[in-house]
Enzyme design. Structure first.
Site, short mmCIF file in Angstrom:
data_model
loop_
_atom_site.label_atom_id
_atom_site.label_comp_id
_atom_site.label_asym_id
_atom_site.label_seq_id
_atom_site.Cartn_x
_atom_site.Cartn_y
_atom_site.Cartn_z
N ARG A 31 -9.93 -23.95 1.44
CA ARG A 31 -10.09 -23.58 2.85
C ARG A 31 -10.68 -24.72 3.67
O ARG A 31 -10.35 -24.87 4.85
CB ARG A 31 -10.95 -22.33 2.97
CG ARG A 31 -10.17 -21.11 2.53
CD ARG A 31 -11.00 -19.87 2.65
NE ARG A 31 -10.19 -18.70 2.36
CZ ARG A 31 -10.68 -17.53 1.99
NH1 ARG A 31 -11.98 -17.37 1.87
NH2 ARG A 31 -9.89 -16.52 1.76
N GLY A 67 -2.30 -11.65 -1.71
CA GLY A 67 -3.09 -12.22 -2.79
C GLY A 67 -2.38 -12.37 -4.13
O GLY A 67 -2.31 -13.47 -4.68
N LYS A 92 0.84 0.08 -5.02
CA LYS A 92 1.01 1.37 -4.34
C LYS A 92 1.94 1.35 -3.15
O LYS A 92 1.92 0.41 -2.34
CB LYS A 92 -0.35 1.84 -3.85
CG LYS A 92 -1.31 2.20 -4.94
CD LYS A 92 -2.57 2.70 -4.28
CE LYS A 92 -3.63 3.07 -5.28
NZ LYS A 92 -4.91 3.21 -4.61
N GLY A 138 -5.07 -10.17 4.32
CA GLY A 138 -4.98 -9.02 5.24
C GLY A 138 -4.32 -9.35 6.56
O GLY A 138 -3.54 -8.56 7.09
P1 AMP Z 1 -1.06 -5.20 -4.67
O1 AMP Z 1 -2.45 -5.70 -4.44
O2 AMP Z 1 -0.76 -3.88 -4.05
O3 AMP Z 1 -0.02 -6.24 -4.40
O4 AMP Z 1 -0.99 -4.86 -6.21
C1 AMP Z 1 -1.15 -5.81 -7.20
C2 AMP Z 1 -1.48 -5.12 -8.49
O5 AMP Z 1 -0.45 -4.23 -8.83
C3 AMP Z 1 -1.63 -6.08 -9.63
O6 AMP Z 1 -2.96 -6.08 -10.04
C4 AMP Z 1 -0.72 -5.51 -10.70
O7 AMP Z 1 -1.30 -5.49 -11.97
C5 AMP Z 1 -0.45 -4.11 -10.22
N1 AMP Z 1 0.82 -3.60 -10.73
C6 AMP Z 1 2.02 -4.17 -10.65
N2 AMP Z 1 2.94 -3.45 -11.28
C7 AMP Z 1 2.32 -2.38 -11.80
C8 AMP Z 1 2.75 -1.27 -12.58
N3 AMP Z 1 4.02 -1.13 -12.94
N4 AMP Z 1 1.83 -0.35 -12.94
C9 AMP Z 1 0.54 -0.50 -12.57
N5 AMP Z 1 0.07 -1.52 -11.83
C10 AMP Z 1 0.96 -2.46 -11.45
#
Ligand code: AMP
Length: 423
Positions: free
Chosen positions: A36, A379, A222, A402
């Protein structure tokens, strides 16, 4: 809008909002990653090279002190002075960001002054501290705080002739130093720094003038976290690839068997709406057809492949498998614009990282061989690109977190609007 490229800082004092919220080594207090700091150098160097001087301001961490003078030293920006001096030579430090008028006044052209952590003052964020939200006096305290935020921003503005915002990571916050301060400068004397310029340019290239075919790859855990981006992108993309944990909310919504895979039961309708909207808009929505399943959520879990909609009982899908990798890679290879946010699986576990690595490779290949413009943001996809050592093989890796996600959702970012006038 004023552009930093066209601006001559000769004889001017510039107050620059940088993002020096850098990670520190817990034992030594030294800066453990200075990305940064390096990111802000082009802007600072231009100000100095033109013959101006720079007053740098930033937050560090989340201090919660009520008294601005009793800020926790572990959040002090003084700790990072040596890390800045490594690149810019000797700099000055102001131990109280709201009482730095004398130091600012005495600053000579060519010199640099760093202000202490802005968030030692609750006015920076504009939220009252030391009073709970359910306290009957909270609303009054909040109103009073908005007034003091304006005053605080005016104090910061009074140090300088020009305001430069180069902290993209906080552009989605309406803070004193990121947005409110801009009201004290006329249009000719406020501008983005080089870093924000690059971020905004890259994102606008994707959101406003994408070359077609445009493919968005959305992964991560999610649906609920990504739904606003998905909805905004459905109006723009030709292909929407969905992977990661959110796959299974879609698969269940379509009547598939998902075993113990991650699923947001309360988002099944949302998933159905996305599927219908994609169909209505003629967007090619691709879900993984096969998956690498695990018998438990563990790096040493047993793994077996199945169709995504036939996950065996007791198993959970943690990565996309070969057939999906092939299908997704083919679509990516033909794209001219690619946006990637979120891993395809639990890439933190080596056993379930193959799908994410393969997609990283496919995005890099499309960029290098098909001349695609590729933007990686959020991230975990940034971590995945770095893990695969492909950061210099894609067009742009956003540092925004974010802020980037909110921009992609189509939201107006206060830090951007304060300078560009977005509505
Ligand atoms: P996000 O911050 O929403 O981009 O989510 C990233 C996280 O999603 C990472 O830590 C991954 O380990 C998790 N992730 C990705 N695929 C899966 C899955 N099939 N089941 C559970 N967690 C997952």
């Amino acid at each position: 809008m004023q552009l930093i490229d066209n601006f001559n800082f000769a004889g001017k004092k510039a107050i620059v909002r940088v993002d020096f919220n850098v990670p520190l080594n817990k034992e030594t207090g030294e800066v453990s990653d200075d990305t940064r700091i390096r990111g802000a150098l082009p802007t600072i160097k231009k100000i100095i090279a033109d013959g101006g001087c720079a007053i740098l301001m930033s937050h560090m961490g989340k201090p919660k002190n009520v008294d601005a003078h009793a800020g926790d030293p572990k959040f002090s920006l003084k700790q990072i002075v040596p890390a800045i001096e490594k690149y810019l030579g000797k700099i000055q430090f102001a131990p109280d960001c709201a009482a730095a008028s004398e130091q600012a006044k005495n600053l000579k052209m060519g010199e640099i002054l760093l202000l202490e952590n802005l968030r030692y003052y609750p006015e920076e964020e504009g939220k009252p501290r030391g009073i709970e939200k359910d306290d009957p006096a909270y609303e009054d305290a909040k109103k009073a705080m908005k007034d003091s935020q304006k005053k605080f921003a005016k104090t910061l503005a009074s140090y300088a002739d020009v305001y430069v915002n180069d902290a993209f990571g906080t552009a989605h916050r309406k803070h004193a130093s990121t947005a409110v301060i801009a009201d004290s400068f006329d249009e000719a004397n406020k501008m983005f720094g080089f870093l924000i310029n690059k971020e905004v340019e890259a994102m606008d290239k994707v959101l406003k003038s994408a070359q077609k075919p445009f493919t968005a790859i959305m992964g991560g855990a999610k649906v609920s976290d990504k739904i606003n981006i998905i909805n905004n992108l459905l109006d723009r993309v030709d292909n929407l690839i969905i992977g990661g944990g959110m796959t299974y909310t879609f698969i269940k919504a379509m009547g598939g068997k998902i075993g113990n895979s991650l699923c947001e039961e309360d988002r099944l309708d949302v998933a159905k709406e996305v599927l219908a909207k994609a169909k209505a808009k003629g967007v090619n929505l691709l879900l993984p057809v096969d998956a690498v399943n695990a018998d438990k959520f563990d790096k040493d879990a047993n793994a077996k492949v199945s169709k995504t909609d036939e996950t065996p009982d007791g198993w959970m899908g943690l990565d996309i498998a070969d057939e999906s990798i092939k299908k997704f890679s083919e679509v990516i290879a033909k794209s001219k614009t690619v946006l990637w946010n979120g891993p395809m699986g639990v890439f933190e576990f080596d056993k379930f990282a193959k799908g994410t690595s393969a997609i990283a490779q496919a995005v890099a290949k499309a960029t290098q061989e098909n001349g695609a413009f590729s933007l990686i943001g959020g991230g975990d996809s940034v971590a995945a690109i770095n893990k695969n050592k492909l950061a210099d093989k894609v067009s742009y890796v956003s540092t925004g977190g974010g802020a980037m996600l909110e921009y992609m959702e189509g939201k107006v970012l206060p830090g951007i609007a304060a300078i560009r006038g977005d509505k």
